[in-house]
Design a protein around this motif. Sequence first.
Motif, mmCIF file in Angstrom:
data_model
loop_
_atom_site.group_PDB
_atom_site.id
_atom_site.type_symbol
_atom_site.label_atom_id
_atom_site.label_comp_id
_atom_site.label_asym_id
_atom_site.label_seq_id
_atom_site.Cartn_x
_atom_site.Cartn_y
_atom_site.Cartn_z
ATOM 1 N N MET A 1 7.315 4.596 9.386
ATOM 2 C CA MET A 1 6.506 3.819 8.452
ATOM 3 C C MET A 1 7.388 3.075 7.454
ATOM 4 O O MET A 1 8.459 3.557 7.057
ATOM 5 C CB MET A 1 5.550 4.740 7.695
ATOM 6 C CG MET A 1 4.625 5.534 8.602
ATOM 7 S SD MET A 1 3.445 4.481 9.446
ATOM 8 C CE MET A 1 1.992 4.834 8.490
ATOM 9 N N GLY A 2 6.908 1.896 7.027
ATOM 10 C CA GLY A 2 7.621 1.083 6.058
ATOM 11 C C GLY A 2 6.992 1.152 4.676
ATOM 12 O O GLY A 2 5.963 1.801 4.474
ATOM 13 N N ASN A 3 7.605 0.458 3.732
ATOM 14 C CA ASN A 3 7.095 0.492 2.359
ATOM 15 C C ASN A 3 5.681 -0.076 2.260
ATOM 16 O O ASN A 3 4.853 0.417 1.484
ATOM 17 C CB ASN A 3 8.042 -0.244 1.404
ATOM 18 C CG ASN A 3 8.284 -1.694 1.773
ATOM 19 O OD1 ASN A 3 8.674 -1.998 2.903
ATOM 20 N ND2 ASN A 3 8.077 -2.602 0.837
ATOM 21 N N HIS A 4 5.360 -1.089 3.068
ATOM 22 C CA HIS A 4 4.011 -1.661 3.020
ATOM 23 C C HIS A 4 2.961 -0.696 3.575
ATOM 24 O O HIS A 4 1.773 -0.839 3.269
ATOM 25 C CB HIS A 4 3.968 -2.982 3.788
ATOM 26 C CG HIS A 4 4.506 -4.135 3.002
ATOM 27 N ND1 HIS A 4 3.716 -4.975 2.244
ATOM 28 C CD2 HIS A 4 5.774 -4.573 2.839
ATOM 29 C CE1 HIS A 4 4.468 -5.890 1.658
ATOM 30 N NE2 HIS A 4 5.730 -5.669 2.005
ATOM 31 N N ASP A 5 3.395 0.271 4.363
ATOM 32 C CA ASP A 5 2.450 1.216 4.961
ATOM 33 C C ASP A 5 1.978 2.273 3.971
ATOM 34 O O ASP A 5 1.080 3.068 4.282
ATOM 35 C CB ASP A 5 3.080 1.856 6.201
ATOM 36 C CG ASP A 5 3.505 0.799 7.212
ATOM 37 O OD1 ASP A 5 2.716 -0.135 7.442
ATOM 38 O OD2 ASP A 5 4.628 0.885 7.743
ATOM 39 N N ALA A 6 2.579 2.270 2.767
ATOM 40 C CA ALA A 6 2.072 3.085 1.652
ATOM 41 C C ALA A 6 1.973 2.211 0.399
ATOM 42 O O ALA A 6 2.191 2.669 -0.717
ATOM 43 C CB ALA A 6 2.984 4.282 1.400
ATOM 44 N N TRP A 7 1.629 0.954 0.597
ATOM 45 C CA TRP A 7 1.664 -0.063 -0.458
ATOM 46 C C TRP A 7 0.778 0.293 -1.647
ATOM 47 O O TRP A 7 1.145 0.056 -2.799
ATOM 48 C CB TRP A 7 1.231 -1.397 0.134
ATOM 49 C CG TRP A 7 1.478 -2.600 -0.718
ATOM 50 C CD1 TRP A 7 0.554 -3.356 -1.378
ATOM 51 C CD2 TRP A 7 2.749 -3.217 -0.988
ATOM 52 N NE1 TRP A 7 1.152 -4.398 -2.034
ATOM 53 C CE2 TRP A 7 2.506 -4.342 -1.806
ATOM 54 C CE3 TRP A 7 4.054 -2.927 -0.610
ATOM 55 C CZ2 TRP A 7 3.527 -5.170 -2.260
ATOM 56 C CZ3 TRP A 7 5.074 -3.756 -1.057
ATOM 57 C CH2 TRP A 7 4.802 -4.858 -1.875
ATOM 58 N N TYR A 8 -0.392 0.866 -1.365
ATOM 59 C CA TYR A 8 -1.350 1.188 -2.423
ATOM 60 C C TYR A 8 -1.313 2.660 -2.827
ATOM 61 O O TYR A 8 -2.187 3.119 -3.563
ATOM 62 C CB TYR A 8 -2.770 0.838 -1.969
ATOM 63 C CG TYR A 8 -2.964 -0.619 -1.629
ATOM 64 C CD1 TYR A 8 -2.739 -1.615 -2.573
ATOM 65 C CD2 TYR A 8 -3.377 -1.003 -0.355
ATOM 66 C CE1 TYR A 8 -2.917 -2.956 -2.260
ATOM 67 C CE2 TYR A 8 -3.563 -2.339 -0.033
ATOM 68 C CZ TYR A 8 -3.330 -3.311 -0.989
ATOM 69 O OH TYR A 8 -3.507 -4.634 -0.676
ATOM 70 N N THR A 9 -0.308 3.381 -2.342
ATOM 71 C CA THR A 9 -0.284 4.827 -2.547
ATOM 72 C C THR A 9 1.000 5.329 -3.182
ATOM 73 O O THR A 9 0.967 6.222 -4.040
ATOM 74 C CB THR A 9 -0.481 5.547 -1.190
ATOM 75 O OG1 THR A 9 -1.723 5.134 -0.616
ATOM 76 C CG2 THR A 9 -0.475 7.055 -1.351
ATOM 77 N N ALA A 10 2.140 4.775 -2.791
ATOM 78 C CA ALA A 10 3.430 5.374 -3.153
ATOM 79 C C ALA A 10 3.790 5.215 -4.623
ATOM 80 O O ALA A 10 4.539 6.028 -5.163
ATOM 81 C CB ALA A 10 4.540 4.790 -2.285
ATOM 82 N N SER A 11 3.266 4.183 -5.281
ATOM 83 C CA SER A 11 3.654 3.920 -6.669
ATOM 84 C C SER A 11 2.422 3.752 -7.553
ATOM 85 O O SER A 11 1.326 3.432 -7.071
ATOM 86 C CB SER A 11 4.504 2.645 -6.747
ATOM 87 O OG SER A 11 3.719 1.508 -6.431
ATOM 88 N N GLU A 12 2.617 3.944 -8.838
ATOM 89 C CA GLU A 12 1.531 3.695 -9.795
ATOM 90 C C GLU A 12 1.132 2.231 -9.770
ATOM 91 O O GLU A 12 -0.046 1.889 -9.870
ATOM 92 C CB GLU A 12 1.969 4.116 -11.205
ATOM 93 C CG GLU A 12 2.024 5.620 -11.419
ATOM 94 C CD GLU A 12 0.680 6.290 -11.165
ATOM 95 O OE1 GLU A 12 -0.362 5.750 -11.619
ATOM 96 O OE2 GLU A 12 0.662 7.334 -10.483
ATOM 97 N N TRP A 13 2.131 1.359 -9.630
ATOM 98 C CA TRP A 13 1.877 -0.083 -9.549
ATOM 99 C C TRP A 13 0.942 -0.386 -8.379
ATOM 100 O O TRP A 13 -0.028 -1.139 -8.513
ATOM 101 C CB TRP A 13 3.216 -0.800 -9.383
ATOM 102 C CG TRP A 13 3.126 -2.256 -9.060
ATOM 103 C CD1 TRP A 13 3.022 -3.296 -9.935
ATOM 104 C CD2 TRP A 13 3.136 -2.849 -7.747
ATOM 105 N NE1 TRP A 13 2.965 -4.492 -9.261
ATOM 106 C CE2 TRP A 13 3.033 -4.248 -7.918
ATOM 107 C CE3 TRP A 13 3.219 -2.335 -6.454
ATOM 108 C CZ2 TRP A 13 3.014 -5.137 -6.844
ATOM 109 C CZ3 TRP A 13 3.198 -3.213 -5.376
ATOM 110 C CH2 TRP A 13 3.099 -4.591 -5.575
ATOM 111 N N GLY A 14 1.223 0.209 -7.219
ATOM 112 C CA GLY A 14 0.400 -0.030 -6.042
ATOM 113 C C GLY A 14 -1.001 0.529 -6.188
ATOM 114 O O GLY A 14 -1.986 -0.099 -5.771
ATOM 115 N N ARG A 15 -1.111 1.709 -6.783
ATOM 116 C CA ARG A 15 -2.431 2.323 -6.946
ATOM 117 C C ARG A 15 -3.334 1.483 -7.851
ATOM 118 O O ARG A 15 -4.547 1.410 -7.633
ATOM 119 C CB ARG A 15 -2.283 3.739 -7.511
ATOM 120 C CG ARG A 15 -1.862 4.763 -6.452
ATOM 121 C CD ARG A 15 -1.702 6.153 -7.030
ATOM 122 N NE ARG A 15 -1.500 7.136 -5.978
ATOM 123 C CZ ARG A 15 -2.457 7.864 -5.416
ATOM 124 N NH1 ARG A 15 -3.705 7.724 -5.817
ATOM 125 N NH2 ARG A 15 -2.187 8.727 -4.461
#
Length: 305
Positions: free
Chosen positions: A65-79
């Motif tokens: 998996m790449g960074n976009h595959d956790a785009w809305y999950t891995a960081s507070e910014w994404g969430r």
Amino acid sequence: MTIHQKQSIQIAVVGDIHQLWEPEDAIALEQLGVDLVLFVGDFGNEAVDIVQMIAAIDLPKAVIMGNHDAWYTASEWGRKKSPYDHEVEDRVQQQLDLLGSTHVGYGYLDFPDLNLSVVGARPYSWGGQTWRNKKFYREQYGINSFSESVERILAAVRSAAYETVILIGHNGPTGLGDQAEAPCGKDWYPAGGDHGDPDLEDAIAKTYSLGKNIPLVTFGHMHHILKHTKDRLRTMIVTSPEGTVYLNAASVPRIIETDTDRLRNFSIVSLKGGIVDQVSLVWVGKDYSVVSEELLYQASEALLV
């Protein structure tokens, strides 16, 4: 049981997809006659629909998996930007559930028919030498640092059944050059600097020390089209003194339209006797024929003896 290794193994590496995957891609892979498909991630921004198609491909495969595959999950910014309610859905887990054992991030898959193992580096990598998304990695994997990440990768290497190991990451390792045009070079302002993953470089060195053969390390993330110049493309191939071929497969966009055709690209790696013999970037047309083939690497005869 005796394992008879194929004389020549054809591997397709699929670079960053970014939503550009269609049912025709699976047909193209079958027409290319490949023995193994490696996906280096970035299917889309937690694009469960794309991953569902990837999971359905009836060919031997390994995925990271790449960074976009956790785009809305891995960081507070994404969430904060997430289009869905994380209390109701977990699209990262949905992707992992679809992929099952074919997702090799911090893991491995043995391919007895090919006499090799595929080991995955750190999944969801953004690249660079800062340990990012600390909470995400701690909750997902119990990992808190690059050094712990190295040990997790090495645990997979030690568990793999075969001496020949292919390593796949979303991002490549440090050590491939600090120019903006290098396979993992920083091509945004100010351009220059090595944006590779230090844990992957360390894990590769320690894998050599275990006596493993690493013919190929492949990854994406750093797109071939550069941000700081349009005069050239990123360097796609680097070779090491140990004989390892490092392939950046992020030819983006991977599907393009011409006046008369719709083309899709794959990086094709030929492996002979545990050594990379040839690497090409191919574009396949609507009729599934190879429209163009760019030779990226050809091993010397001395290596293949």
